[in-house]
Enzyme design. Structure first.
Site, PDB file in Angstrom:
ATOM      1  N   PHE A 266      81.574 -68.113  31.504  1.00  0.00           N
ATOM      2  CA  PHE A 266      81.570 -66.676  31.737  1.00  0.00           C
ATOM      3  C   PHE A 266      80.871 -65.888  30.647  1.00  0.00           C
ATOM      4  O   PHE A 266      80.755 -64.677  30.744  1.00  0.00           O
ATOM      5  CB  PHE A 266      82.998 -66.161  31.898  1.00  0.00           C
ATOM      6  CG  PHE A 266      83.688 -66.766  33.079  1.00  0.00           C
ATOM      7  CD1 PHE A 266      83.292 -66.422  34.356  1.00  0.00           C
ATOM      8  CD2 PHE A 266      84.705 -67.688  32.907  1.00  0.00           C
ATOM      9  CE1 PHE A 266      83.908 -66.978  35.460  1.00  0.00           C
ATOM     10  CE2 PHE A 266      85.322 -68.239  34.012  1.00  0.00           C
ATOM     11  CZ  PHE A 266      84.929 -67.902  35.285  1.00  0.00           C
ATOM     12  N   GLY A 267      80.485 -66.561  29.596  1.00  0.00           N
ATOM     13  CA  GLY A 267      79.789 -65.809  28.566  1.00  0.00           C
ATOM     14  C   GLY A 267      80.024 -66.362  27.178  1.00  0.00           C
ATOM     15  O   GLY A 267      80.583 -67.439  27.011  1.00  0.00           O
TER      16      GLY A 267
ATOM     17  N   ASP B 131      89.051 -72.857  36.353  1.00  0.00           N
ATOM     18  CA  ASP B 131      88.149 -73.437  35.357  1.00  0.00           C
ATOM     19  C   ASP B 131      88.934 -73.961  34.159  1.00  0.00           C
ATOM     20  O   ASP B 131      88.606 -73.665  33.022  1.00  0.00           O
ATOM     21  CB  ASP B 131      87.101 -72.391  34.932  1.00  0.00           C
ATOM     22  CG  ASP B 131      85.903 -73.047  34.254  1.00  0.00           C
ATOM     23  OD1 ASP B 131      85.742 -74.287  34.394  1.00  0.00           O
ATOM     24  OD2 ASP B 131      85.149 -72.344  33.566  1.00  0.00           O
TER      25      ASP B 131
ATOM     26  N   GLY C 186      80.895 -70.235  27.181  1.00  0.00           N
ATOM     27  CA  GLY C 186      81.395 -70.927  28.353  1.00  0.00           C
ATOM     28  C   GLY C 186      80.772 -70.359  29.598  1.00  0.00           C
ATOM     29  O   GLY C 186      79.806 -69.604  29.535  1.00  0.00           O
TER      30      GLY C 186
END
Ligand SMILES: *[C@@H]1O[C@H](CO)[C@@H](O)[C@H](O)[C@H]1NC(C)=O
Ligand SMILES: *[C@@H]1O[C@H](CO)[C@@H](O)[C@H](O)[C@H]1NC(C)=O
Length: 924
Positions: free
Chosen positions: A610-611, A726, A608
């Site tokens: 963020f990682g 998010d 996603g």
């Protein structure tokens, strides 16, 4: 025990008191000050006398009704300008509670109530003010040990003699007291209250394994728990309470509570040490039976802090059941000295508020200590057996050691050392040469051997006394370079060679090098062994006998001095403390551990903004999700990162994914959280999984409700509230039982707040992004509501938020597409075909309309999450009503068709169908 006796004792130097913890409880140490013998009290605590201390006077006292042996004695100290310290061994990176108690008992037969200061190392801890001979004064600090030894010092008496009754050290082993300020602030405990107590006795060890003292709310004291609301009632249970973490209040405390039968609980109490910033936590456990129709929801009301009242407590919900602890609180809150607080039930709650316990501490700023602290510590560590080296605490703060002087800088520096005639052997310690502000050095009359060190690092030296020792070697020429040197005494040593001419030629200096057989003046013969006076200071010179030492490395500020291991003696473990703290709150995993758990990041289970997320299994079998954060996101330092994750890990809600810990190694930022067996909502709505196993409408509604509750909690249950930023179907995860939990909350903060400028970057995912936020960059909870509206539309339609194919011509966006259909009254047009007709059109309409409200372009007309939840719950009731109904005679289809007639009519009371069906006995 008169004054004479004391004056005699002043001649002794205070002896260090080092006690190793005993066997009873790991990390427990109980010192009976002034006591004579070890003893175990009726609680099972083992008391050790402080009889190793050669300083101070042990004195007996006698107080009516006080039978505890540790309160039959005190130790008191001279009322001079020294400090008197107890030094205790601790484990570094471990949290402790330290408690000092003071029972005056007129030990000095003066009836002068003492007033003095206590400090922990260089940090002022409290001013002890005795106002009653028979009452125990108590001071408590919670701290993270950063050094293997701590010192508790008494000093600065303004009236009477400083004294102490007991000193108690209790080791914690968890993270309840973790704060983001741990390396800068101690917690000074101000109130720790057990509500609904059975009697006036405090709850402590052994009920509390950490021997915290939970004061009974029945104790009658001035300004202690007054203004109690009418209708306040004590309740209790014998059932066990699941406290989860070790350091939560002990069961005995949680088994009692007060409830506000009239809708409120109010209290007023004085908070010692406040006003100021503090740490305040409340502890709740539902210990009354509530039937399904009863609810207990309430808010905290603090005068002057309206923001705090936003958070709603629903104990059952937050603790995930009865007889479980929920511990909301504020880790940094501004509180007044006179605290009035109220818990008020919300209008929709049937029951009044309940509270089991409360804990309030004030932040006490940790002093940096004196500038020369590390060097001084290193210096005295070489003379452990000598009294002067064992005064304890900081060299300068709160008052200096008896043999040195400090300047008055914010971070004081040592300017004078007076160690004349202390019988010191060995070489002149090189640590002395690191005292950059040193002006006077008196080492005369000892038994120092070896050479005079290089004192270039002490450019302020004016006076050096090294006479009457056994120093050998040259008189270093570097001494001539000390610009301020005016007196140098080195006579009666074993120095050799020539007196450097630069010293001879130096102006305004008194130099005495007589009594050194082999030390000569270089130039003309016959002038050896004379004492040569340049300049004018004749009178002073007569008193002194000369000497020399030397300074070397110019010390820099200890903070930018990490590369020098010796110099960082005291501050050595200040950095890194948080990240290495193991705790149930947020564990610090090693990369090796996570490599093992994930089989070197073998199984990718998601990715996603963020990682990337990997599956892992810890050695104890616990399954975990390991998120490797993208490098560009995290701009934060190790400590901030650890702090942030630790704080996130304290956010508990059954509909929020639980953080286990983190890892920051080799430039990788990793977050570890609970593994959710059934993946993301996204996978269940579309994709291969969805085709195999289509998700029923009722299940979709339940998932909507659960995730909405998680989001609502972020918005209203946390202060400051957390905006997810998010939300999307791939951030809603499903556990074993297909219960939904929201994930990735707080991460955007983690990613954004590290650097100030990045906060101007709009974060979120295309398709879910609040257009108003996108334009204005003004972020509110309503941005999450927008995203949630999109999720509701996805639940209805089974279509992705953004798609090139799904929505027909000129439309890529689910919001536009759904709006068009709904506006035309065509709800069937957007309903997921996979649902068939197994849904109630009424509940579908409810959700569709609410979803459209959520995605309104203007944030102010969007509903709050609470309103959305209410709508979803109504829809669920309708849907369940249908299920109940279908098990009756009433056929599914006919029920539908009858309702279909009122397709657009949303005025039908949704509760009606529910109540009807409830009223009928179930066919099963
Ligand atoms: C708490 O918050 C205040 C104001 O926001 C801030 O000044 C302070 O440094 C914070 N921390 C502590 C420990 O007081
Ligand atoms: C000085 O030290 C020596 C040996 O270390 C010892 O025998 C002597 O008693 C000490 N003198 C004093 C005054 O402490």
């Amino acid at each position: 025990m008169g004054f004479k006796h004391m004056l005699f004792l002043i001649l002794f130097l205070f002896h260090n008191f080092t006690v190793f913890t005993k066997a009873q409880m790991p990390g427990f140490l109980s010192i009976d000050c002034g006591g004579e013998k070890e003893h175990t009290d009726n609680l099972g605590l083992e008391w050790t006398p402080d009889d190793q201390i050669i300083y101070g006077i042990a004195s007996k006292i006698s107080i009516e009704n006080e039978t505890r042996q540790q309160y039959q004695t005190v130790r008191y100290f001279p009322a001079d300008n020294r400090k008197y310290c107890y030094s205790l061994n601790v484990k570094i990176r471990t949290r402790y509670l330290i408690r000092a108690t003071f029972l005056y008992g007129n030990f000095d037969s003066n009836n002068v109530y003492p007033k003095f200061d206590i400090s922990l190392g260089p940090t002022h801890w409290a001013t002890v003010v005795i106002s009653d001979a028979n009452t125990i004064e108590s001071q408590e600090l919670i701290f993270l040990a950063s050094d293997p030894m701590i010192s508790v010092c008494l000093s600065n008496s303004t009236t009477g003699f400083p004294f102490i009754s007991t000193l108690e050290l209790r080791q914690f082993n968890g993270s309840v007291y973790l704060t983001p300020y741990e390396s800068q602030f101690f917690l000074s405990v101000s109130a720790r209250i057990n509500f609904g107590a059975d009697n006036e006795d405090p709850v402590r060890y052994p009920d509390d394994p950490f021997d915290r003292i939970w004061q009974s709310d029945l104790v009658k004291k001035a300004n202690y728990l007054v203004d109690v609301a009418s209708g306040t009632e004590k309740i209790s249970t014998n059932l066990p309470i699941i406290t989860g973490k070790d350091e939560l209040p002990p069961q005995k405390v949680m088994q009692t509570a007060v409830v506000g039968r009239n809708g409120s609980l109010t209290y007023r109490l004085n908070l010692d040490g406040f006003p100021g910033f503090g740490w305040a936590y409340t502890y709740f456990a539902e210990i009354e039976y509530l039937n399904p129709k009863e609810t207990r929801k309430f808010r905290l009301i603090l005068p002057g802090a309206p923001d705090l009242s936003k958070a709603i407590v629903n104990i059952q919900e937050n603790a995930q059941g009865n007889y479980r602890v929920y511990e909301p609180g504020y880790y940094n809150i501004s509180l007044p000295f006179v605290l009035s607080f109220r818990f008020s039930k919300t209008p929709d709650s049937t029951e009044g508020p309940l509270i089991n316990a409360i804990e309030i501490s004030k932040y006490v700023e940790i002093s940096d200590g004196s500038f020369d602290g590390p060097v001084a510590a290193s210096l005295v560590s070489g003379y452990k057996s000598l009294n002067w080296a064992q005064e304890g605490g900081d060299p300068c703060l709160p008052v200096p050691w008896s043999w040195l002087e400090c300047n008055s800088d914010g971070q004081p520096k040592i300017i004078s050392i007076k160690l004349s005639s202390k019988n010191i052997t060995g070489s002149v310690p090189s640590d002395l040469t690191k005292l950059s502000s040193l002006e006077e050095l008196w080492l005369d009359g000892n038994a120092f051997t070896g050479p005079i060190p290089d004192f270039s690092g002490c450019p302020n030296l004016r006076i050096i006394h090294l006479e009457n020792n056994q120093l050998t070697g040259d008189l270093p020429s570097s001494l001539a370079n000390l610009p301020k040197l005016s007196k140098l005494y080195v006579q009666n040593n074993l120095l050799s060679g020539y007196v450097p001419s630069a010293l001879f030629n130096k102006k305004n200096i008194v130099l005495n090098y007589s009594g050194n057989e082999n030390l000569h003046k270089r130039s003309s013969a016959g002038r050896v062994n004379k004492y040569i006076i340049f300049g004018l200071a004749v009178g002073v010179a007569a008193l002194c006998i000369g000497f020399i030492a030397s300074c070397l490395i110019l010390r820099r500020r200890k903070k930018d001095h990490k590369q020098e291991p010796k110099g960082s003696f005291i501050v050595s473990s200040m950095s890194n403390t948080l990240s290495n703290t193991t705790s149930e709150g947020a564990q610090c995993f090693t990369l090796a551990e996570l490599r093992f758990a994930t089989k070197n990041f073998e199984t990718k289970i998601g990715s996603g903004g963020f990682g990337t997320v990997y599956y892992g299994k810890l050695s104890d079998g616990k399954e975990i999700a390991v998120k490797l954060l993208g490098n560009n996101n995290i701009q934060q330092g190790k400590k901030e990162f650890a702090n942030e994750v630790s704080l996130l890990s304290r956010i508990h809600h059954r509909n929020l994914v639980k953080f286990y810990g983190f890892c920051q190694e080799e430039g990788k930022d990793i977050i570890v959280y609970e593994f959710m067996h059934n993946g993301t909502l996204k996978e269940h709505l579309y994709g291969p999984l969805a085709k195999e196993q289509r998700m029923k409408w009722i299940k979709r509604l339940e998932i909507a409700e659960e995730s909405a509750k998680g989001i609502e909690y972020l918005h209203t249950g946390c202060v400051p509230s957390i905006i997810h930023r998010d939300l999307k179907t791939s951030n809603i995860l499903l556990d074993n039982n297909m219960k939904a939990k929201v994930s990735d909350f707080g991460l955007s903060k983690l990613a954004v707040d590290g650097t100030s400028h990045v906060s101007s970057i709009v974060r979120g995912t295309v398709g879910y992004l609040d257009p108003e936020y996108y334009i204005s960059n003004h972020l509110t909870e309503k941005s999450d509501v927008y995203s949630f509206g999109v999720i509701l539309l996805e639940l209805i339609s089974g279509k992705e938020a953004i798609s090139n194919e799904s929505f027909g011509m000129n439309c890529r966006n689910i919001v536009q597409w759904a709006k068009l259909h709904i506006a035309n009254g065509d709800i069937q047009g957007i309903v997921d075909p996979a649902l068939g007709d197994e849904f109630d059109i009424q509940s579908m309409w409810k959700i569709a309309e609410k979803a459209l409200m959520c995605v309104q372009p203007h944030a102010n007309v969007r509903p709050s999450m609470s309103e959305v939840i209410k709508e979803i719950q109504d829809a669920i009731l309708i849907e369940r009503g249908v299920e109940e109904g279908s098990s009756e005679e009433l056929s599914h289809n006919s029920f539908h068709s009858s309702l279909n007639m009122g397709l657009v009519d949303t005025s039908i009371d949704p509760h009606l169908s529910f109540h009807e069906s409830m009223a009928r006995p179930s066919a099963r």
